[in-house]
Write a protein that holds these residues in place. Structure first.
Motif, PDB file in Angstrom:
ATOM      1  N   ARG A  24      18.401   2.476  -7.116  1.00  0.00           N
ATOM      2  CA  ARG A  24      19.174   3.517  -6.439  1.00  0.00           C
ATOM      3  C   ARG A  24      18.863   4.920  -6.968  1.00  0.00           C
ATOM      4  O   ARG A  24      18.666   5.839  -6.193  1.00  0.00           O
ATOM      5  CB  ARG A  24      20.677   3.239  -6.578  1.00  0.00           C
ATOM      6  N   ASP A  25      18.854   5.081  -8.275  1.00  0.00           N
ATOM      7  CA  ASP A  25      18.798   6.428  -8.855  1.00  0.00           C
ATOM      8  C   ASP A  25      17.371   6.849  -9.178  1.00  0.00           C
ATOM      9  O   ASP A  25      17.026   7.158 -10.317  1.00  0.00           O
ATOM     10  CB  ASP A  25      19.672   6.494 -10.110  1.00  0.00           C
ATOM     11  N   SER A  26      16.518   6.874  -8.162  1.00  0.00           N
ATOM     12  CA  SER A  26      15.129   7.300  -8.338  1.00  0.00           C
ATOM     13  C   SER A  26      14.654   7.945  -7.046  1.00  0.00           C
ATOM     14  O   SER A  26      14.703   7.324  -5.981  1.00  0.00           O
ATOM     15  CB  SER A  26      14.236   6.112  -8.691  1.00  0.00           C
ATOM     16  N   GLU A  27      14.177   9.185  -7.140  1.00  0.00           N
ATOM     17  CA  GLU A  27      13.664   9.878  -5.960  1.00  0.00           C
ATOM     18  C   GLU A  27      12.396   9.199  -5.449  1.00  0.00           C
ATOM     19  O   GLU A  27      12.181   9.104  -4.234  1.00  0.00           O
ATOM     20  CB  GLU A  27      13.371  11.338  -6.305  1.00  0.00           C
ATOM     21  N   VAL A  28      11.562   8.707  -6.367  1.00  0.00           N
ATOM     22  CA  VAL A  28      10.344   8.013  -5.944  1.00  0.00           C
ATOM     23  C   VAL A  28      10.699   6.747  -5.172  1.00  0.00           C
ATOM     24  O   VAL A  28      10.116   6.458  -4.120  1.00  0.00           O
ATOM     25  CB  VAL A  28       9.454   7.669  -7.161  1.00  0.00           C
ATOM     26  N   GLU A  39       0.815  -1.214   0.000  1.00  0.00           N
ATOM     27  CA  GLU A  39       0.000   0.000   0.000  1.00  0.00           C
ATOM     28  C   GLU A  39       0.852   1.269   0.000  1.00  0.00           C
ATOM     29  O   GLU A  39       0.386   2.360  -0.356  1.00  0.00           O
ATOM     30  CB  GLU A  39      -0.945   0.012   1.214  1.00  0.00           C
ATOM     31  N   VAL A  40       2.116   1.122   0.373  1.00  0.00           N
ATOM     32  CA  VAL A  40       3.030   2.268   0.391  1.00  0.00           C
ATOM     33  C   VAL A  40       3.194   2.858  -1.005  1.00  0.00           C
ATOM     34  O   VAL A  40       3.361   4.069  -1.168  1.00  0.00           O
ATOM     35  CB  VAL A  40       4.400   1.839   0.959  1.00  0.00           C
ATOM     36  N   LEU A  41       3.133   2.013  -2.026  1.00  0.00           N
ATOM     37  CA  LEU A  41       3.329   2.490  -3.395  1.00  0.00           C
ATOM     38  C   LEU A  41       2.354   3.608  -3.738  1.00  0.00           C
ATOM     39  O   LEU A  41       2.738   4.653  -4.261  1.00  0.00           O
ATOM     40  CB  LEU A  41       3.170   1.329  -4.376  1.00  0.00           C
ATOM     41  N   ASP A  42       1.069   3.415  -3.442  1.00  0.00           N
ATOM     42  CA  ASP A  42       0.061   4.420  -3.779  1.00  0.00           C
ATOM     43  C   ASP A  42       0.111   5.624  -2.849  1.00  0.00           C
ATOM     44  O   ASP A  42      -0.360   6.707  -3.215  1.00  0.00           O
ATOM     45  CB  ASP A  42      -1.332   3.792  -3.749  1.00  0.00           C
ATOM     46  N   ARG A  43       0.660   5.451  -1.654  1.00  0.00           N
ATOM     47  CA  ARG A  43       0.786   6.596  -0.753  1.00  0.00           C
ATOM     48  C   ARG A  43       1.876   7.560  -1.234  1.00  0.00           C
ATOM     49  O   ARG A  43       1.781   8.758  -1.021  1.00  0.00           O
ATOM     50  CB  ARG A  43       1.112   6.115   0.659  1.00  0.00           C
ATOM     51  N   VAL A  44       2.893   7.013  -1.876  1.00  0.00           N
ATOM     52  CA  VAL A  44       3.970   7.860  -2.392  1.00  0.00           C
ATOM     53  C   VAL A  44       3.618   8.409  -3.766  1.00  0.00           C
ATOM     54  O   VAL A  44       3.832   9.583  -4.055  1.00  0.00           O
ATOM     55  CB  VAL A  44       5.290   7.071  -2.451  1.00  0.00           C
ATOM     56  N   LYS A  45       3.032   7.546  -4.611  1.00  0.00           N
ATOM     57  CA  LYS A  45       2.662   7.972  -5.966  1.00  0.00           C
ATOM     58  C   LYS A  45       1.661   6.970  -6.521  1.00  0.00           C
ATOM     59  O   LYS A  45       1.816   5.761  -6.305  1.00  0.00           O
ATOM     60  CB  LYS A  45       3.910   8.023  -6.864  1.00  0.00           C
ATOM     61  N   ALA A  46       0.642   7.459  -7.223  1.00  0.00           N
ATOM     62  CA  ALA A  46      -0.378   6.566  -7.761  1.00  0.00           C
ATOM     63  C   ALA A  46       0.237   5.601  -8.771  1.00  0.00           C
ATOM     64  O   ALA A  46       0.931   6.013  -9.700  1.00  0.00           O
ATOM     65  CB  ALA A  46      -1.491   7.377  -8.421  1.00  0.00           C
ATOM     66  N   ALA A  50       7.977   4.354 -15.705  1.00  0.00           N
ATOM     67  CA  ALA A  50       7.250   5.620 -15.582  1.00  0.00           C
ATOM     68  C   ALA A  50       6.960   5.937 -14.117  1.00  0.00           C
ATOM     69  O   ALA A  50       7.057   7.093 -13.694  1.00  0.00           O
ATOM     70  CB  ALA A  50       5.948   5.555 -16.385  1.00  0.00           C
ATOM     71  N   TYR A  51       6.588   4.940 -13.352  1.00  0.00           N
ATOM     72  CA  TYR A  51       6.286   5.158 -11.930  1.00  0.00           C
ATOM     73  C   TYR A  51       7.510   5.705 -11.191  1.00  0.00           C
ATOM     74  O   TYR A  51       7.391   6.653 -10.399  1.00  0.00           O
ATOM     75  CB  TYR A  51       5.835   3.852 -11.288  1.00  0.00           C
ATOM     76  N   PHE A  52       8.669   5.134 -11.459  1.00  0.00           N
ATOM     77  CA  PHE A  52       9.876   5.541 -10.739  1.00  0.00           C
ATOM     78  C   PHE A  52      10.620   6.707 -11.404  1.00  0.00           C
ATOM     79  O   PHE A  52      11.609   7.202 -10.858  1.00  0.00           O
ATOM     80  CB  PHE A  52      10.828   4.361 -10.576  1.00  0.00           C
ATOM     81  N   GLY A  53      10.139   7.139 -12.568  1.00  0.00           N
ATOM     82  CA  GLY A  53      10.765   8.268 -13.240  1.00  0.00           C
ATOM     83  C   GLY A  53      12.149   7.970 -13.767  1.00  0.00           C
ATOM     84  O   GLY A  53      13.043   8.829 -13.729  1.00  0.00           O
TER      85      GLY A  53
END
Length: 343
Positions: free
Chosen positions: A111-115, A22-29, A46-49
């Motif tokens: 490692r290299d993703s702010e999300v 559930e943490v995934l949707d709390r940080v980003k849909a 796309a989710y992790f940018g």
């Protein structure tokens, strides 16, 4: 409690957190395929940018672990059946799909993703909050305490009792001497591995160190807008402000909280409880300028948010003297670090 980066190093820690999808949707849909259960490599990227190659490279390096948690490469009849069931229109000969659990696994490896970093931080915030809840069962508490460093106890027993016992048996045994020597060497290898394991864990905890404010943002993110405004009012009072009033809701004239500093300056605050991935834009700063400077003639204008601010928003704030309290500063302020502008 150890730093979020340790999730990158320890598979044991990753395995212990994989149920918290559930943490995934709390940080980003997280958008899912039509089957409502899976995503593709492109959707994960796309989710992790990040780029597709970053995800493909990660899968290559950690394929076995990801397959255990729901990554699967579909081909042939299996792919055709999946397309029919899910309604996907694709001409590819293979398709990699990820369950939500696999996506969370990626977050703990990328490692290299702010999300991904935010997901790891959020996971440890939740774990810390769960561990620090009061426990009434004293037997359970005692058992947990006993297990804290059981590897050290086993090492001590092996070194101080088992190995000396083998030494004594070897001295008095003739027929089974070689077997006892081999068993003693096995025990000594186990003892050394436990010592090495304890050293690695100790080094990780020392070099990574604890997150100073662990757990705070998880609590704040769980607040609704009214609770968040009340929280900011509490912080203002704690820092010496008086006449603190919460105005949020219809008719708030563009500000959520007003107050007066200890030295008599007027304070107005705008409070935005946004998801961490949704920054505050310049237009929202411009609206606040009119409310804080024109309508309220504030001496101190605070814009407090649970997220970051865009560069344009920061430029406007700097030009017009608005104090921005972003996610990182909010965490410190909530932990007890006074806000300098209120002194």
């Amino acid at each position: 409690m150890i730093n979020e980066a340790v999730l990158l190093e320890s598979k044991t820690l990753r395995d212990s957190a994989l149920e918290r999808t559930e943490v995934l949707d709390r940080v980003k849909a997280l958008s899912l395929l039509p089957d409502g259960m899976h995503v593709t490599t492109a959707m994960v990227a796309a989710y992790f940018g990040v780029g597709l190659e970053a995800i493909k490279s990660l899968v290559k390096d950690h394929k076995t672990e990801l397959e255990t948690n729901g990554y699967h490469l579909l081909e042939g009849e299996e792919l055709r059946s999946f397309k029919d069931l899910s309604g996907i229109q694709s001409r590819t000969r293979s398709l990699a799909i990820y369950s939500r659990r696999a996506v969370l696994n990626v977050a703990m490896l990328l490692r290299d993703s702010e999300v991904a970093r935010q997901v790891r931080t959020y996971l440890l915030d939740m774990e810390y909050a769960a561990r620090t809840q009061p426990v009434d069962n004293s037997v359970h508490t005692a058992a947990a305490s006993l297990d804290d460093r059981i590897d050290q106890r086993i090492t001590h027993i092996l070194g101080k009792a088992v190995v000396p016992m083998f030494n004594a048996l070897i001295e008095t045994s003739g027929e089974h001497r070689q077997e006892l020597i081999a068993l003693r060497e096995d025990v000594q290898r186990v003892e050394q591995r436990l010592c090495d394991h304890d050293t690695r864990i100790t080094d990780l905890e020392r070099t990574r160190g604890p997150r100073q404010y662990t757990g705070i943002m998880a609590s704040i993110d769980a607040m609704n807008w009214r609770e968040f405004e009340d929280h900011i009012a509490v912080l203002l009072r704690r820092d010496g402000c008086t006449e603190v009033v919460v105005h949020g809701g219809p008719g708030d004239r563009g500000v959520d909280v007003t107050a007066c500093t200890a030295d008599g300056r007027t304070v107005v605050a705008q409070c935005k409880s946004f998801a961490p991935y949704r920054p505050v834009w310049s237009g929202e700063l411009q609206k606040f300028l009119g409310a804080s400077h024109v309508q309220h003639a504030a001496d101190v204008a605070l814009f407090v948010a649970t997220t970051s601010f865009t560069p344009d928003a920061r430029a406007i704030a700097e030009s017009y003297g608005v104090t921005l309290v972003d996610r990182a500063h909010l965490e410190k302020w909530s932990a007890g670090v006074p806000l300098p502008v209120l002194r």
